[in-house]
Design an enzyme around this catalytic site. Structure first.
Site, PDB file in Angstrom:
ATOM      1  N   ASP A  74      -9.584   4.362   9.153  1.00  8.53           N
ATOM      2  CA  ASP A  74      -9.921   3.434   8.067  1.00  8.53           C
ATOM      3  C   ASP A  74      -9.170   2.120   8.200  1.00  8.53           C
ATOM      4  OD1 ASP A  74      -7.432   4.438   7.505  1.00  8.53           O
ATOM      5  OD2 ASP A  74      -7.860   4.986   5.429  1.00  8.53           O
ATOM      6  N   ASP A  86      -6.370  -2.119   5.843  1.00 12.67           N
ATOM      7  CA  ASP A  86      -6.744  -0.749   5.510  1.00 12.67           C
ATOM      8  C   ASP A  86      -7.908  -0.877   4.525  1.00 12.67           C
ATOM      9  OD1 ASP A  86      -6.893   1.561   3.980  1.00 12.67           O
ATOM     10  OD2 ASP A  86      -4.783   1.586   3.414  1.00 12.67           O
ATOM     11  N   LYS A 133       5.961   5.419   1.046  1.00 10.21           N
ATOM     12  CA  LYS A 133       5.679   4.894  -0.296  1.00 10.21           C
ATOM     13  C   LYS A 133       6.946   4.804  -1.151  1.00 10.21           C
ATOM     14  CE  LYS A 133       0.980   6.191   0.348  1.00 10.21           C
ATOM     15  NZ  LYS A 133       0.046   7.234   0.492  1.00 10.21           N
TER      16      LYS A 133
HETATM   17  P1  GTP Z   1      -7.668   8.508  -0.054  1.00 13.63           P
HETATM   18  O1  GTP Z   1      -8.146   9.821  -0.643  1.00 13.63           O
HETATM   19  O2  GTP Z   1      -8.360   7.353  -0.701  1.00 13.63           O
HETATM   20  O3  GTP Z   1      -6.182   8.352   0.009  1.00 13.63           O
HETATM   21  O4  GTP Z   1      -8.188   8.411   1.465  1.00 13.63           O
HETATM   22  P2  GTP Z   1      -7.987   9.376   2.722  1.00 13.63           P
HETATM   23  O5  GTP Z   1      -8.257  10.779   2.363  1.00 13.63           O
HETATM   24  O6  GTP Z   1      -8.829   8.814   3.799  1.00 13.63           O
HETATM   25  O7  GTP Z   1      -6.453   9.296   3.069  1.00 13.63           O
HETATM   26  P3  GTP Z   1      -5.688   8.221   3.929  1.00 13.63           P
HETATM   27  O8  GTP Z   1      -6.226   6.871   3.633  1.00 13.63           O
HETATM   28  O9  GTP Z   1      -4.247   8.432   3.746  1.00 13.63           O
HETATM   29  O10 GTP Z   1      -6.079   8.656   5.408  1.00 13.63           O
HETATM   30  C1  GTP Z   1      -5.832   7.835   6.504  1.00 13.63           C
HETATM   31  C2  GTP Z   1      -6.795   8.221   7.618  1.00 13.63           C
HETATM   32  O11 GTP Z   1      -6.546   9.574   8.009  1.00 13.63           O
HETATM   33  C3  GTP Z   1      -8.246   8.152   7.196  1.00 13.63           C
HETATM   34  O12 GTP Z   1      -8.991   7.662   8.287  1.00 13.63           O
HETATM   35  C4  GTP Z   1      -8.604   9.581   6.878  1.00 13.63           C
HETATM   36  O13 GTP Z   1      -9.972   9.878   7.147  1.00 13.63           O
HETATM   37  C5  GTP Z   1      -7.704  10.352   7.836  1.00 13.63           C
HETATM   38  N1  GTP Z   1      -7.301  11.647   7.303  1.00 13.63           N
HETATM   39  C6  GTP Z   1      -6.500  11.863   6.233  1.00 13.63           C
HETATM   40  N2  GTP Z   1      -6.332  13.192   6.028  1.00 13.63           N
HETATM   41  C7  GTP Z   1      -7.050  13.801   7.002  1.00 13.63           C
HETATM   42  C8  GTP Z   1      -7.284  15.175   7.336  1.00 13.63           C
HETATM   43  O14 GTP Z   1      -6.807  16.111   6.682  1.00 13.63           O
HETATM   44  N3  GTP Z   1      -8.076  15.422   8.423  1.00 13.63           N
HETATM   45  C9  GTP Z   1      -8.643  14.429   9.178  1.00 13.63           C
HETATM   46  N4  GTP Z   1      -9.405  14.751  10.220  1.00 13.63           N
HETATM   47  N5  GTP Z   1      -8.436  13.126   8.878  1.00 13.63           N
HETATM   48  C10 GTP Z   1      -7.650  12.824   7.816  1.00 13.63           C
END
Ligand code: GTP
Length: 363
Positions: free
Chosen positions: A106, A217, A157
């Site tokens: 992202d 982001d 954070k």
């Molecule tokens: P929020 O719920 O809005 O915080 O978004 P998010 O779930 O995408 O979490 P975050 O922005 O912290 O994740 C950063 C990146 O890691 C993103 O591209 C997510 O798709 C990916 N990501 C986060 N958790 C996982 C997971 O458990 N598995 C996989 N495959 N990707 C993850």
């Protein structure tokens, strides 16, 4: 060099846009976000890509297929339940055999990946983390380094009084394959909170690659709007997909001669922009949209098949697929999920977030 892209998060901060569309597939200038990331990787000759995915995996897989359409090879590592950033990479371990890249799926950046990989190899690091400066680091993972770019500490954070640096984890890593042995299989595990701090505690060399590359982001609606504004205003200079002209129009789209378009605007295919319509960019309008007479669109993103009836107004808003904005309605600083209808003359309160399939009537 292989790259694992993490696209299996919950994307809660980007709701209601992400009920039906994974964050990795939200359109950026009318192209799914992941296609931009793949294009960036391919421009550094990284063409062997593994997607670590979970929620809404099917829509990603069916769009990208084996990657050949994009000049790359794509394989998929599916999680039944989210395994966290490191757990997801462990789940993809069978595809990795040498030094490899991990990208948060992202982040939009024009980071020089080739230079980062060279840096990692020169330093003989176990892991190299890209860093980027941000104005307000409080919502991110901060990384303290020494004068020789070695990581000293991680602060996830932090509270305001704990902030010692504005350098944050930019979500791109170069890793040696034996880092995978540090990650337990089949359980939730995070790079930021567990794996990297453990590498430091074990005395391994973890380096920071600092750059001033464009970085954002896209995880929240304001950031997603900001990305469009930046791209359309040419702020991501190395990015060669930035539209070259002020107004870009897809095939079979028509703009009535009395419509006024000012500021950078991208209009998809099969759109109709009616008489007296006023568009003030940065604006992106997806395929199949009908914008009827005297409607106004300012600094907004509209996905596919929207219908704006006469005198509808959309300002600083994001409108997902198949929405209908009836005559005289107003959407200001609002986010509409798919298939929303805003009724005749209805003025949404600024900051509205409307769930997919809703019909909003005047209060
Ligand atoms: P929020 O719920 O809005 O915080 O978004 P998010 O779930 O995408 O979490 P975050 O922005 O912290 O994740 C950063 C990146 O890691 C993103 O591209 C997510 O798709 C990916 N990501 C986060 N958790 C996982 C997971 O458990 N598995 C996989 N495959 N990707 C993850």
């Amino acid at each position: 060099m292989k790259a694992v892209i993490l696209v299996g998060g919950q994307a809660t901060r980007l709701l209601p846009l992400t009920y039906n569309t994974p964050k990795a597939m939200v359109p950026v200038l009318n192209t799914p976000f992941l296609e931009h990331v793949i294009h960036h990787l391919a421009s550094h000759q990284i063409k062997d890509i593994v997607l670590a995915l979970g929620r809404l995996a099917h829509s990603i897989e069916s769009h990208l297929g084996d990657g050949s359409r994009f000049g790359v090879s794509i394989r998929y590592a599916l999680e039944k339940d989210p395994l966290g950033t490191a757990g997801a990479v462990k789940n993809a371990a069978s595809y990795v055999d040498d030094t490899f890249l991990v990208l948060n799926g992202d982040i939009f950046t024009d980071l020089d990946l080739s230079a980062m990989i060279d840096f990692h190899r020169d330093r003989k690091a176990k892991a190299t983390i890209a860093l980027t400066p941000v104005e307000d680091p409080s919502a991110y993972g901060l990384i303290e380094t020494d004068a020789r770019d070695r990581v000293l500490n991680f602060l996830e954070k932090p509270d305001k009084d704990e902030i010692t640096t504005n350098m944050i984890n930019a979500g791109t890593y170069v890793l040696e394959p034996d880092v995978l042995t540090q990650i337990p299989a089949g359980v939730k595990c995070s790079f930021e909170r567990e794996v990297f701090p453990k590498l430091l505690a074990d005395g391994e060399l973890v380096c920071a690659y600092t750059s001033r590359a464009y970085w954002i982001d896209i995880g929240t609606p304001p950031m997603y709007l900001q990305l469009h504004s930046d791209l359309l205003n040419g702020k991501c200079r190395q990015y060669d997909n930035t539209p070259r002209s002020e107004i870009t129009t897809g095939v079979n789209s028509s703009i009535h001669p009395t419509a006024r378009i000012e500021g950078p605007t991208v209009i998809g295919a099969n759109c109709s922009i009616g008489p007296g319509v006023k568009i003030s960019g940065p604006v992106a309008i997806g395929d199949g949209c009908t914008i009827q007479e005297e409607s106004v669109i300012k600094k907004s993103i509209i996905w596919r098949n929207a219908r704006l009836e006469p005198h509808a107004r959309v300002t600083m808003s994001i409108i997902a697929d198949n929405c209908c904005l009836r005559s005289g309605c107003l959407c200001e600083e609002s986010v509409l999920g798919d298939n929303v209808t805003v009724a005749y003359d209805c003025h949404l309160p600024p900051g509205s977030s409307i769930e997919p399939g809703t019909t909003v009537e005047p209060a």
